[in-house]
Design a protein around this motif. Sequence first.
Motif, mmCIF file in Angstrom:
data_model
loop_
_atom_site.group_PDB
_atom_site.id
_atom_site.type_symbol
_atom_site.label_atom_id
_atom_site.label_comp_id
_atom_site.label_asym_id
_atom_site.label_seq_id
_atom_site.Cartn_x
_atom_site.Cartn_y
_atom_site.Cartn_z
ATOM 1 N N MET A 1 -2.495 -25.515 -32.474
ATOM 2 C CA MET A 1 -1.717 -24.287 -32.604
ATOM 3 C C MET A 1 -2.602 -23.175 -33.147
ATOM 4 S SD MET A 1 1.918 -23.755 -34.534
ATOM 5 C CE MET A 1 2.831 -22.231 -34.378
ATOM 6 N N ALA A 2 -2.478 -21.974 -32.567
ATOM 7 C CA ALA A 2 -3.332 -20.859 -32.970
ATOM 8 C C ALA A 2 -3.067 -20.454 -34.418
ATOM 9 C CB ALA A 2 -3.103 -19.663 -32.051
ATOM 10 N N GLU A 3 -4.111 -20.000 -35.081
ATOM 11 C CA GLU A 3 -4.026 -19.612 -36.483
ATOM 12 C C GLU A 3 -3.298 -18.294 -36.696
ATOM 13 O OE1 GLU A 3 -7.551 -20.065 -39.019
ATOM 14 O OE2 GLU A 3 -8.602 -20.675 -37.199
ATOM 15 N N ALA A 4 -3.289 -17.426 -35.686
ATOM 16 C CA ALA A 4 -2.822 -16.058 -35.902
ATOM 17 C C ALA A 4 -2.064 -15.545 -34.689
ATOM 18 C CB ALA A 4 -4.020 -15.161 -36.181
ATOM 19 N N VAL A 5 -1.320 -14.457 -34.904
ATOM 20 C CA VAL A 5 -0.614 -13.759 -33.825
ATOM 21 C C VAL A 5 -1.061 -12.305 -33.852
ATOM 22 C CG1 VAL A 5 1.608 -13.036 -32.900
ATOM 23 C CG2 VAL A 5 1.377 -15.294 -33.972
ATOM 24 N N LEU A 6 -1.483 -11.811 -32.704
ATOM 25 C CA LEU A 6 -1.907 -10.418 -32.574
ATOM 26 C C LEU A 6 -0.910 -9.688 -31.685
ATOM 27 C CD1 LEU A 6 -4.209 -8.369 -33.257
ATOM 28 C CD2 LEU A 6 -5.189 -8.956 -31.026
ATOM 29 N N THR A 7 -0.257 -8.664 -32.234
ATOM 30 C CA THR A 7 0.695 -7.859 -31.471
ATOM 31 C C THR A 7 -0.044 -6.708 -30.802
ATOM 32 O OG1 THR A 7 2.482 -8.427 -32.994
ATOM 33 C CG2 THR A 7 2.810 -6.501 -31.600
ATOM 34 N N LEU A 8 0.185 -6.568 -29.502
ATOM 35 C CA LEU A 8 -0.564 -5.617 -28.676
ATOM 36 C C LEU A 8 0.374 -4.734 -27.869
ATOM 37 C CD1 LEU A 8 -3.008 -8.236 -27.147
ATOM 38 C CD2 LEU A 8 -3.609 -6.594 -28.943
ATOM 39 N N SER A 9 -0.211 -3.656 -27.334
ATOM 40 C CA SER A 9 0.494 -2.837 -26.355
ATOM 41 C C SER A 9 -0.114 -3.109 -24.982
ATOM 42 C CB SER A 9 0.367 -1.356 -26.732
ATOM 43 O OG SER A 9 -0.948 -0.894 -26.496
ATOM 44 N N SER A 10 -0.076 -2.140 -24.118
ATOM 45 C CA SER A 10 -0.607 -2.261 -22.758
ATOM 46 C C SER A 10 -2.098 -2.560 -22.752
ATOM 47 C CB SER A 10 -0.359 -0.946 -22.009
ATOM 48 O OG SER A 10 -1.151 -0.865 -20.858
ATOM 49 N N LYS A 11 -2.516 -3.423 -21.836
ATOM 50 C CA LYS A 11 -3.949 -3.707 -21.702
ATOM 51 C C LYS A 11 -4.654 -2.676 -20.826
ATOM 52 C CE LYS A 11 -4.076 -8.451 -23.114
ATOM 53 N NZ LYS A 11 -4.550 -9.829 -22.869
ATOM 54 N N ASN A 12 -3.918 -1.976 -20.010
ATOM 55 C CA ASN A 12 -4.552 -0.916 -19.220
ATOM 56 C C ASN A 12 -4.708 0.376 -20.006
ATOM 57 O OD1 ASN A 12 -5.655 0.068 -16.677
ATOM 58 N ND2 ASN A 12 -3.829 1.364 -16.577
ATOM 59 N N TYR A 13 -3.760 0.681 -20.858
ATOM 60 C CA TYR A 13 -3.737 1.966 -21.536
ATOM 61 C C TYR A 13 -3.966 1.901 -23.053
ATOM 62 C CZ TYR A 13 -1.346 3.498 -17.232
ATOM 63 O OH TYR A 13 -0.998 3.775 -15.937
ATOM 64 N N GLY A 14 -3.889 0.728 -23.657
ATOM 65 C CA GLY A 14 -3.892 0.610 -25.117
ATOM 66 C C GLY A 14 -5.281 0.558 -25.725
ATOM 67 N N ALA A 15 -5.840 1.699 -26.076
ATOM 68 C CA ALA A 15 -7.194 1.749 -26.628
ATOM 69 C C ALA A 15 -7.292 1.035 -27.970
ATOM 70 C CB ALA A 15 -7.657 3.200 -26.766
ATOM 71 N N TRP A 16 -6.315 1.285 -28.849
ATOM 72 C CA TRP A 16 -6.371 0.641 -30.162
ATOM 73 C C TRP A 16 -6.115 -0.843 -30.044
ATOM 74 C CZ3 TRP A 16 -8.949 2.950 -33.671
ATOM 75 C CH2 TRP A 16 -9.001 4.351 -33.669
ATOM 76 N N SER A 17 -5.253 -1.241 -29.128
ATOM 77 C CA SER A 17 -5.030 -2.663 -28.903
ATOM 78 C C SER A 17 -6.299 -3.351 -28.419
ATOM 79 C CB SER A 17 -3.896 -2.874 -27.895
ATOM 80 O OG SER A 17 -2.644 -2.586 -28.489
ATOM 81 N N LEU A 18 -7.036 -2.701 -27.536
ATOM 82 C CA LEU A 18 -8.310 -3.254 -27.074
ATOM 83 C C LEU A 18 -9.265 -3.452 -28.240
ATOM 84 C CD1 LEU A 18 -10.518 -4.075 -25.095
ATOM 85 C CD2 LEU A 18 -10.857 -1.652 -24.546
ATOM 86 N N ARG A 19 -9.353 -2.461 -29.117
ATOM 87 C CA ARG A 19 -10.242 -2.588 -30.271
ATOM 88 C C ARG A 19 -9.849 -3.789 -31.144
ATOM 89 N NH1 ARG A 19 -9.447 3.325 -29.940
ATOM 90 N NH2 ARG A 19 -11.457 4.236 -29.376
ATOM 91 N N GLY A 20 -8.564 -3.876 -31.469
ATOM 92 C CA GLY A 20 -8.108 -4.971 -32.314
ATOM 93 C C GLY A 20 -8.324 -6.328 -31.672
ATOM 94 N N TRP A 21 -8.048 -6.406 -30.372
ATOM 95 C CA TRP A 21 -8.203 -7.661 -29.637
ATOM 96 C C TRP A 21 -9.664 -8.102 -29.614
ATOM 97 C CZ3 TRP A 21 -10.457 -9.481 -25.066
ATOM 98 C CH2 TRP A 21 -9.890 -10.632 -24.506
ATOM 99 N N LEU A 22 -10.580 -7.166 -29.366
ATOM 100 C CA LEU A 22 -12.000 -7.513 -29.366
ATOM 101 C C LEU A 22 -12.465 -7.961 -30.743
ATOM 102 C CD1 LEU A 22 -13.622 -4.742 -27.127
ATOM 103 C CD2 LEU A 22 -13.396 -7.181 -26.586
ATOM 104 N N LEU A 23 -11.968 -7.319 -31.790
ATOM 105 C CA LEU A 23 -12.343 -7.724 -33.138
ATOM 106 C C LEU A 23 -11.964 -9.180 -33.400
ATOM 107 C CD1 LEU A 23 -11.378 -4.530 -35.153
ATOM 108 C CD2 LEU A 23 -13.674 -5.532 -35.005
#
Length: 218
Positions: A1-23
């Motif tokens: 089971m994964a240790e964490a949950v990351l809440t995101l927005s759109s993958k095409n348009y979400g710049a901040w989500s991309l940053r958080g996801w890459l981190l």
Amino acid sequence: MAEAVLTLSSKNYGAWSLRGWLLVKFSGLEFTEKVLPPDDADMRAEILLLSSSILVPSLQHKGIKVWDTLAIGEYLNEIRPRADLLPADIAARAHCRAICGEMHSGFSSMRSSMPLNIKARFPKFKTWSRADADIKRIVEIWTDCLQRYGGPFLFGKKPGMADAMYAPVVSRFRTYDIPLDAVCVAYCTRIWTLPAMQEWIAAAQDEPDDFDELDAEF
């Protein structure tokens, strides 16, 4: 089971989500994704730059909730220090924080006139003069870091917090056909071809187009 949950927005348009996801990807922390629906207020706030206090992306880990991309990066650096999201050297670390902060709070003209849109292409796009100043400053940052720390990434051999923060700019430069010198072209190619980045791009390509507002002016 994964240790964490990351809440995101759109993958095409979400710049901040991309940053958080890459981190999180760069940190090596196992996580699952929770993608908000298109009509969610927080999702639209991030994508359309409607709020100065954006709660997406957010990371939940062991009962702790962290939002704001810089805070997520700092938290991950604390719990996964061997990932080297921030440089070990104190001077380089201060420099990294400074340019990450500059991306976090600055470049508003570029960000508003050139929204993230991974699927789109606008050849010979005409940029605003204020956006040109932002682009020039970003090129200065990249060139300085690559020369000072030897590359191939902004602070050395591994992609880190700074690379995650500037990754949406790489996508913007591709979308809007921004001319760059050979050093910056090589850096963009390096970021674009990272396995994590390719995974995000593939998901963006499969995403429905639900945000017509972003395409209206083009």
